[in-house]
Design an enzyme around this catalytic site. Structure first.
Site, PDB file in Angstrom:
ATOM      1  N   TRP A   1      59.916 -10.257  -6.676  1.00  0.00           N
ATOM      2  CA  TRP A   1      60.170  -9.976  -5.253  1.00  0.00           C
ATOM      3  C   TRP A   1      60.308  -8.468  -5.057  1.00  0.00           C
ATOM      4  O   TRP A   1      60.465  -7.740  -6.041  1.00  0.00           O
ATOM      5  CB  TRP A   1      61.436 -10.694  -4.763  1.00  0.00           C
ATOM      6  CG  TRP A   1      61.377 -11.014  -3.285  1.00  0.00           C
ATOM      7  CD1 TRP A   1      62.075 -10.418  -2.281  1.00  0.00           C
ATOM      8  CD2 TRP A   1      60.529 -11.992  -2.671  1.00  0.00           C
ATOM      9  NE1 TRP A   1      61.724 -10.976  -1.071  1.00  0.00           N
ATOM     10  CE2 TRP A   1      60.777 -11.935  -1.280  1.00  0.00           C
ATOM     11  CE3 TRP A   1      59.585 -12.903  -3.154  1.00  0.00           C
ATOM     12  CZ2 TRP A   1      60.108 -12.761  -0.372  1.00  0.00           C
ATOM     13  CZ3 TRP A   1      58.921 -13.715  -2.243  1.00  0.00           C
ATOM     14  CH2 TRP A   1      59.186 -13.648  -0.869  1.00  0.00           C
TER      15      TRP A   1
ATOM     16  N   ASP B   1      61.820  -1.756   2.183  1.00  0.00           N
ATOM     17  CA  ASP B   1      62.156  -1.768   3.604  1.00  0.00           C
ATOM     18  C   ASP B   1      62.480  -3.184   4.073  1.00  0.00           C
ATOM     19  O   ASP B   1      62.353  -4.143   3.300  1.00  0.00           O
ATOM     20  CB  ASP B   1      61.004  -1.173   4.430  1.00  0.00           C
ATOM     21  CG  ASP B   1      59.781  -2.067   4.428  1.00  0.00           C
ATOM     22  OD1 ASP B   1      59.474  -2.699   3.391  1.00  0.00           O
ATOM     23  OD2 ASP B   1      59.101  -2.159   5.464  1.00  0.00           O
TER      24      ASP B   1
ATOM     25  N   GLU C   1      60.107  -5.867   3.305  1.00  0.00           N
ATOM     26  CA  GLU C   1      59.989  -6.206   1.881  1.00  0.00           C
ATOM     27  C   GLU C   1      58.689  -5.716   1.264  1.00  0.00           C
ATOM     28  O   GLU C   1      58.163  -6.318   0.336  1.00  0.00           O
ATOM     29  CB  GLU C   1      60.110  -7.732   1.681  1.00  0.00           C
ATOM     30  CG  GLU C   1      61.155  -8.388   2.553  1.00  0.00           C
ATOM     31  CD  GLU C   1      61.495  -9.798   2.139  1.00  0.00           C
ATOM     32  OE1 GLU C   1      60.767 -10.703   2.564  1.00  0.00           O
ATOM     33  OE2 GLU C   1      62.479  -9.979   1.390  1.00  0.00           O
ATOM     34  N   GLU C   2      58.163  -4.635   1.788  1.00  0.00           N
ATOM     35  CA  GLU C   2      56.847  -4.191   1.325  1.00  0.00           C
ATOM     36  C   GLU C   2      56.817  -2.773   0.775  1.00  0.00           C
ATOM     37  O   GLU C   2      56.121  -2.499  -0.192  1.00  0.00           O
ATOM     38  CB  GLU C   2      55.837  -4.277   2.485  1.00  0.00           C
ATOM     39  CG  GLU C   2      55.612  -5.694   2.942  1.00  0.00           C
ATOM     40  CD  GLU C   2      54.760  -5.798   4.186  1.00  0.00           C
ATOM     41  OE1 GLU C   2      54.094  -6.821   4.355  1.00  0.00           O
ATOM     42  OE2 GLU C   2      54.767  -4.843   5.001  1.00  0.00           O
TER      43      GLU C   2
ATOM     44  N   GLU D   1      58.175 -17.580  13.566  1.00  0.00           N
ATOM     45  CA  GLU D   1      58.247 -16.144  13.271  1.00  0.00           C
ATOM     46  C   GLU D   1      57.236 -15.368  14.111  1.00  0.00           C
ATOM     47  O   GLU D   1      57.547 -14.353  14.723  1.00  0.00           O
ATOM     48  CB  GLU D   1      57.963 -15.937  11.780  1.00  0.00           C
ATOM     49  CG  GLU D   1      57.963 -14.490  11.324  1.00  0.00           C
ATOM     50  CD  GLU D   1      57.542 -14.382   9.863  1.00  0.00           C
ATOM     51  OE1 GLU D   1      56.324 -14.495   9.581  1.00  0.00           O
ATOM     52  OE2 GLU D   1      58.422 -14.199   8.994  1.00  0.00           O
TER      53      GLU D   1
HETATM   54  C1  NOJ Z   1      56.753 -11.711   1.842  1.00  0.00           C
HETATM   55  C2  NOJ Z   1      57.656 -10.937   2.749  1.00  0.00           C
HETATM   56  O1  NOJ Z   1      58.634 -11.798   3.232  1.00  0.00           O
HETATM   57  C3  NOJ Z   1      56.882 -10.336   3.896  1.00  0.00           C
HETATM   58  O2  NOJ Z   1      57.736  -9.534   4.663  1.00  0.00           O
HETATM   59  C4  NOJ Z   1      55.744  -9.539   3.372  1.00  0.00           C
HETATM   60  O3  NOJ Z   1      54.996  -9.009   4.441  1.00  0.00           O
HETATM   61  C5  NOJ Z   1      54.867 -10.386   2.503  1.00  0.00           C
HETATM   62  N1  NOJ Z   1      55.663 -10.927   1.416  1.00  0.00           N
HETATM   63  C6  NOJ Z   1      53.682  -9.620   1.968  1.00  0.00           C
HETATM   64  O4  NOJ Z   1      54.095  -8.627   1.072  1.00  0.00           O
HETATM   65  C1  NOJ Z   2      59.847 -11.724   6.138  1.00  0.00           C
HETATM   66  C2  NOJ Z   2      60.432 -10.578   6.881  1.00  0.00           C
HETATM   67  O1  NOJ Z   2      59.566  -9.476   6.741  1.00  0.00           O
HETATM   68  C3  NOJ Z   2      61.795 -10.245   6.347  1.00  0.00           C
HETATM   69  O2  NOJ Z   2      62.379  -9.218   7.127  1.00  0.00           O
HETATM   70  C4  NOJ Z   2      62.688 -11.447   6.372  1.00  0.00           C
HETATM   71  O3  NOJ Z   2      63.904 -11.135   5.751  1.00  0.00           O
HETATM   72  C5  NOJ Z   2      62.040 -12.623   5.659  1.00  0.00           C
HETATM   73  N1  NOJ Z   2      60.706 -12.856   6.127  1.00  0.00           N
HETATM   74  C6  NOJ Z   2      62.843 -13.905   5.888  1.00  0.00           C
HETATM   75  O4  NOJ Z   2      62.893 -14.201   7.256  1.00  0.00           O
END
Ligand code: NOJ
Ligand code: NOJ
Length: 560
Positions: A121, A177, A180-181, A404
């Site tokens: 992750w 960030d 999560e990227e 979402e």
């Molecule tokens: C899963 C993350 O929750 C999401 O925010 C991100 O855009 C994708 N992975 C792709 O990296």
């Molecule tokens: C992806 C989002 O980018 C992230 O901010 C969030 O924490 C997870 N999904 C779970 O909702």
């Protein structure tokens, strides 16, 4: 209604699971959620969100706690108690980011049975502890007024102190960030961390835990200083120091609403919702989606559109998100609250393009609430803000469920169903529209000696060219150790110690490197002493230079 939806999502293993066969299937396939655990979404495939994120959970409970403490909904005390109890456990779960003493608080998500998620992750994500402590401090402040100091001191304070020691010690380390990227420094994370340390100091003083006050205050000042460096003179806040994108991102709008403090007015230093920097940023962010979603085509420039995380996004198709579209409305409603309370509104050269949406002939100046310009502008902002809520309403199915994302071509729901954060975002936007003012956190009256975008139009940096900067640092080392540098811009590897730049030891004990850096820019950096996998950072605070507009620059430092 919404708060009931939120609460039924909290209890996914009971009420929710019985309500549909899909949810029953989920419950049978997955560990049961413990009490107080917020499930991001019951979706368990494409995407699998059947986890608990520290960020989503804290945002949801900040909302529930605000509702409770402002007297808007006091049915949720049991849920708040359960959340507190669950976070006591979660904090102690050792996980791939570490144990509680070695960085584990930066772990982004856990299994819903409160065990560690051990898959790959984007970790760590350092906004989580800050968001959680903000929610718990709001709760603590309320309980102090209720004369419940024992619970605050014995139960809440230990959780808060763990989180804030983590923030205080790690805020200048790189982080993934909120999406999560991107692994770099991130405006949202930094802004939330700043708020958390300030609130923490006030609470510590209130309950006599003064030993943390000096270090948290020092770090809060450093964080506020660093926060200024995200401003880009092109008129917006660059969301992340890394990532190689435009930097236009809902990250910044979310930061503004989650650090709203009406007592701070339209303060630019803390990027308050109605500050000229935050309004200029909002306009840039919103307009970046006009051409990327066909859903937005043909909509006039002064009308609301669907917005997403960032225009380059491709995750789950890269569509608009409910929570980001609602965040735009909320920032504008927060602004209206302040303008009405202070009885005036200021237009600066920075916010002029924003205000021209509503009155093309407006000029910079301060407009009292008795003027027709004030009425024209605030009416325009109100209608524009309502437009974003109408976009969301138009693409909400009749049963009120919020996923979402909604499709960039036809507005239909996409990605995770029943995203808890989408419901929380709706509640907070509606509250702001109704004029609800969340509790202050101490943003009023702050100052910084750093190069800030506030204070009459100067500062901020960000010229177009680059200048060659030579860093010389006097540092004695032993054989096997080398000196590196990293810092807050791409050319200094965005604080990533793993890709930090090696200095030459040709002039030992002076180590040296020349780097091309953006001109007229305030840049933070540190030297590192690295031997194998052992990384030693210089001590705080960060070093800082403001690069010249042209030519070259030599910086002579001594290792600290
Ligand atoms: C899963 C993350 O929750 C999401 O925010 C991100 O855009 C994708 N992975 C792709 O990296
Ligand atoms: C992806 C989002 O980018 C992230 O901010 C969030 O924490 C997870 N999904 C779970 O909702």
């Amino acid at each position: 209604m919404l708060i009931q939806t939120l609460c039924s999502l909290l209890a996914v293993n009971s009420a929710w699971a019985q309500s549909s066969t899909l949810a029953a299937y989920i419950a049978s396939q997955s560990p049961l959620a413990k009490a107080g655990i917020v499930i991001a979404s019951p979706s368990n495939v494409n995407p699998d969100y059947l986890y608990t994120w520290t960020r989503d959970s804290a945002v949801v409970f900040q909302t529930i706690i605000d509702q409770y403490t402002l007297g808007l909904d006091t049915t949720t005390r049991g849920e708040i108690d359960n959340y507190v109890a669950s976070q006591v456990i979660i904090q102690q779960v050792s996980n791939p980011s570490g144990t509680i003493t070695t960085g584990g608080l930066g772990e982004p998500k856990f299994n819903i049975d409160e065990t560690a998620f051990t898959g790959a992750w984007g970790r760590p994500q350092r906004d989580g502890p800050a968001l959680r402590s903000n929610a718990l401090i709001t709760w603590a402040n309320y309980l102090l007024k209720e004369n419940n100091a024992t619970y605050v001191t014995n139960t809440l304070w230990p959780i808060i102190q763990n989180d804030l020691n983590y923030v205080s010690q790690n805020w200048n380390q790189s982080t993934f960030d909120l999406w999560e990227e991107v692994d770099s420094s991130s405006f949202f994370t930094t802004a939330i961390q700043h708020r958390s340390l300030r609130q923490g100091v006030t609470l510590a003083n209130a309950i006599g835990k003064t030993s943390v006050v000096s270090s948290w205050t020092t770090q809060a000042e450093n964080v506020l200083c660093f926060l200024q460096s995200f401003w880009n003179t092109a008129g917006y806040i660059t969301a992340n120091t890394g990532g190689g994108r435009s930097g236009k991102d809902a990250n910044t709008v979310l930061a503004s609403i989650h650090t709203f403090d009406a007592a701070a007015g339209c303060d630019a230093l803390t990027f308050q919702p109605c500050s000229d920097v935050a309004l200029s940023n909002l306009l840039t962010y919103v307009n970046s989606f006009r051409s990327v979603y066909s859903l937005n085509s043909g909509i006039a420039n002064n009308q609301a559109v669907a917005t997403g995380r960032y225009p380059e996004d491709s995750y789950q198709g890269g569509n608009p998100w409910y929570l980001t579209t609602l965040a735009v409305a909320e920032q504008l409603y927060d602004s209206l609250i302040v303008w009405k309370a202070q009885g005036s509104l200021q237009v600066t050269s920075r916010s002029l393009p924003f205000f021209q949406l509503f009155d093309s002939s407006v000029t910079a100046g301060t407009y009292a609430s008795t003027t027709s310009t004030f009425t024209t502008l605030t009416t325009g902002v109100q209608n524009y803000a309502d437009g974003f809520v109408e976009v969301v309403a138009k693409h909400t199915p009749s049963d009120g469920q919020l996923s979402e994302q909604y499709s960039k071509t036809d507005g239909s729901q996409l990605s995770a169903v029943d995203l808890t954060w989408s419901y929380a975002a709706t509640l907070t936007a509606f509250d702001a529209r109704a004029g609800v003012v969340p509790a202050s956190w101490g943003a009023a009256g702050l100052t910084t000696t750093c190069n800030a975008p506030s204070g009459g139009g100067g500062g901020g940096g960000g010229g177009s060219g680059t200048v060659a900067v030579t860093f010389n640092v006097f540092a004695t080392t032993v054989f096997g150790q080398n000196i590196y540098i990293c810092g807050s811009v791409d050319a200094l590897q965005n604080w990533d110690p793993n890709t930090a730049l090696l200095l030459s030891s040709a002039g030992y004990p002076t180590w040296s490197i020349t780097v091309n850096l953006p001109a007229s820019t305030s840049i933070q950096y540190k030297y590192l002493n690295i031997e194998g996998s052992t990384i030693i950072w210089e001590s705080d605070p960060n070093m800082e230079i403001t690069t010249p507009a042209s030519g070259t620059w030599i910086e002579n430092d001594t290792w600290r």
